[in-house]
Scaffold this active site. Structure first.
Site, PDB file in Angstrom:
ATOM      1  N   ARG A  53       0.829  -1.214   0.000  1.00  0.00           N
ATOM      2  CA  ARG A  53       0.000   0.000   0.000  1.00  0.00           C
ATOM      3  C   ARG A  53       0.859   1.257   0.000  1.00  0.00           C
ATOM      4  O   ARG A  53       0.412   2.330  -0.391  1.00  0.00           O
ATOM      5  CB  ARG A  53      -0.973  -0.005   1.189  1.00  0.00           C
ATOM      6  CG  ARG A  53      -1.832   1.234   1.262  1.00  0.00           C
ATOM      7  CD  ARG A  53      -3.134   1.052   2.016  1.00  0.00           C
ATOM      8  NE  ARG A  53      -3.010   0.234   3.196  1.00  0.00           N
ATOM      9  CZ  ARG A  53      -2.449   0.606   4.349  1.00  0.00           C
ATOM     10  NH1 ARG A  53      -1.952   1.822   4.466  1.00  0.00           N
ATOM     11  NH2 ARG A  53      -2.385  -0.218   5.366  1.00  0.00           N
ATOM     12  N   TYR A 105     -11.989  18.693 -17.547  1.00  0.00           N
ATOM     13  CA  TYR A 105     -12.385  17.287 -17.448  1.00  0.00           C
ATOM     14  C   TYR A 105     -13.505  17.169 -16.410  1.00  0.00           C
ATOM     15  O   TYR A 105     -13.328  17.581 -15.262  1.00  0.00           O
ATOM     16  CB  TYR A 105     -11.181  16.439 -17.059  1.00  0.00           C
ATOM     17  CG  TYR A 105     -11.524  14.986 -16.941  1.00  0.00           C
ATOM     18  CD1 TYR A 105     -11.744  14.221 -18.071  1.00  0.00           C
ATOM     19  CD2 TYR A 105     -11.688  14.392 -15.698  1.00  0.00           C
ATOM     20  CE1 TYR A 105     -12.097  12.887 -17.970  1.00  0.00           C
ATOM     21  CE2 TYR A 105     -12.037  13.060 -15.593  1.00  0.00           C
ATOM     22  CZ  TYR A 105     -12.242  12.318 -16.732  1.00  0.00           C
ATOM     23  OH  TYR A 105     -12.595  11.002 -16.621  1.00  0.00           O
ATOM     24  N   ASP A 178      -2.913  20.041 -14.988  1.00  0.00           N
ATOM     25  CA  ASP A 178      -3.354  18.766 -15.569  1.00  0.00           C
ATOM     26  C   ASP A 178      -2.844  18.750 -17.008  1.00  0.00           C
ATOM     27  O   ASP A 178      -3.378  19.421 -17.895  1.00  0.00           O
ATOM     28  CB  ASP A 178      -4.878  18.647 -15.517  1.00  0.00           C
ATOM     29  CG  ASP A 178      -5.391  17.335 -16.133  1.00  0.00           C
ATOM     30  OD1 ASP A 178      -4.636  16.690 -16.885  1.00  0.00           O
ATOM     31  OD2 ASP A 178      -6.557  16.985 -15.876  1.00  0.00           O
ATOM     32  N   LYS A 203      -4.282   7.682 -20.168  1.00  0.00           N
ATOM     33  CA  LYS A 203      -4.423   8.236 -21.511  1.00  0.00           C
ATOM     34  C   LYS A 203      -3.102   8.094 -22.280  1.00  0.00           C
ATOM     35  O   LYS A 203      -2.664   6.982 -22.513  1.00  0.00           O
ATOM     36  CB  LYS A 203      -4.900   9.687 -21.411  1.00  0.00           C
ATOM     37  CG  LYS A 203      -6.047   9.897 -20.387  1.00  0.00           C
ATOM     38  CD  LYS A 203      -7.335   9.223 -20.790  1.00  0.00           C
ATOM     39  CE  LYS A 203      -8.399   9.243 -19.699  1.00  0.00           C
ATOM     40  NZ  LYS A 203      -8.729  10.535 -19.153  1.00  0.00           N
TER      41      LYS A 203
END
Ligand SMILES: *Cc1c(COP(=O)(O)O)cnc(C)c1O
Length: 379
Positions: A53, A105, A178, A203
């Site tokens: 984790r 987005y 971004d 992406k």
């Protein structure tokens, strides 16, 4: 473009995670699925890892490459783009605010709205087509984080990163960009004054529509970075080893895929610009695009594969075109090797009802143009 070690970005990518294994001679890294990592006879960790984790070897390889590509001090890889964004937004204290574009987005905007409603974090939206948008939205002592996206999804308006950084810093805030649609092969926001970079690695970074991942890169270490790291550690938004391995494999061809998508998207945009069934083409690579000048300055390796078109005849025509293509796949997402077409209005209401978003892949340009011709033509 050069990275921190003065290797070209292309070379960094081609060798992403590459090494030669001393025992076997293998030239690609193995996958380490182990969830736990042993200690030695002094009860010290054998390597840099304790528990999955927190981090694991394949994740660290992705982070090393991502950090060098953006020229940052550190990088964190997450199991999705929005998990990365959420970890960063968690660092904004209640009572302080975030500034973000009103067109962006839709998932990030939904996350920010939720944060504003549930956590007492202020949210001020600016118009990304206004060159003074960020400057007029920031408030000294109030704004903690300015988040921009460029080019903006799905209108592909361009935000000037250097100007946004100046406006954010003058107000005592940090700038996060971004840069999903403009990966470091074309834009390196930290070099333009930004403090943090975000990529939905789902992406272009991965590029094969088979991994969900997110990346954060910081220009400097510090309290905010430690907090984002702690959020990932405590909430488990970390990327998994298999996904990290696949992502690195995809990243090795990022420069080639992006270059090809940029070339083809420009050809498609130029073709559609003269098409009778198309009212407008939104693509920053076109001289007619209002953001072209800024885009030419900050997207030095191509304008990318994302464009939108406004179809003549309104919503019904746009919907029809989106169901008629045979090469463009009617699906959401972007940045993969296969071209996608999407009627955005079916997903989010803030956009023009006749807008179709195209993610141009790496197929033959002629096939893509012919496909759009047949989909746009006829009654
Ligand atoms: C897809 C996307 C995101 C969200 O990333 P996920 O990996 O889907 O969580 C954020 N910003 C942009 C510009 C995107 O395209």
């Amino acid at each position: 473009m050069k990275d921190q070690t003065d290797r070209s970005i292309e070379t960094e990518l081609a060798h992403a995670g590459g090494f030669t294994d001393r025992e076997t001679g293998a030239v690609v890294p193995p996958i380490h699925p182990s969830t736990t990592f042993a200690r030695d006879s002094d009860y010290e960790p054998v390597g840099d890892y304790l528990y999955i984790r927190d981090s694991s070897p394949n994740v660290a390889l992705v982070e090393g490459v991502a950090r060098r590509l953006d020229g940052g001090a550190a990088a964190l890889a997450f199991g999705s783009g929005l998990a990365a964004a959420a970890a960063l937004f968690e660092t904004v204290p209640a009572g302080r605010g975030i500034v973000a574009p009103e067109v962006m987005y839709h998932g990030t905007l939904a996350l920010l709205r939720r944060l504003a409603e549930t956590r007492g974090v202020g949210l001020t939206l600016f118009d990304p087509t206004d060159p003074d948008g960020v400057r007029s939205a920031v408030r000294e002592g109030e704004t903690d984080l300015v988040w921009i996206e460029t080019p903006v999804n799905p209108t592909w308006d361009v935000v000037d990163i250097a100007a946004a950084a100046r406006a954010a810093h003058e107000a005592g805030a940090v700038l996060a960009v971004d840069s999903t649609v403009a990966p470091p092969v074309t834009t390196r926001p930290l070099q333009l004054g930004a403090d943090l970079v975000f990529h939905s690695a789902t992406k272009y970074y991965n590029g094969h529509s088979d991994v969900g991942a997110g990346i954060l890169v910081t220009a400097t270490p510090g309290t905010r970075w430690d907090e984002a790291t702690a959020v990932r550690h405590l909430t488990g938004g970390v990327l998994g080893p298999f996904e990290a391995w696949l992502l690195l494999r995809g990243m090795r061809t990022l420069h080639l895929r992006y270059e090809r998508a940029s070339e083809t998207a420009l050809a498609v945009a130029r073709h559609l610009e003269r098409h009778a069934a198309v009212e407008a083409v939104l693509y920053p690579g076109l001289e007619s695009h209002p953001g072209h000048e800024v885009a030419a300055r900050q997207m030095t390796g191509g304008f990318g594969g994302m464009l939108s078109i406004l179809v003549a005849g309104g919503e019904a025509s746009a919907r029809r075109v989106a169901t008629r293509t045979r090469v463009f796949v009617p699906a959401t997402s972007l940045g993969g090797v296969e071209s996608l077409i999407e009627h955005r209005y079916a997903i989010e209401r803030g956009v023009a009802p006749n807008l179709l978003r195209l993610s141009v892949g790496i197929e033959a340009a002629g096939d893509l143009v012919a496909d759009l011709e047949q989909a746009l033509g006829g009654g």
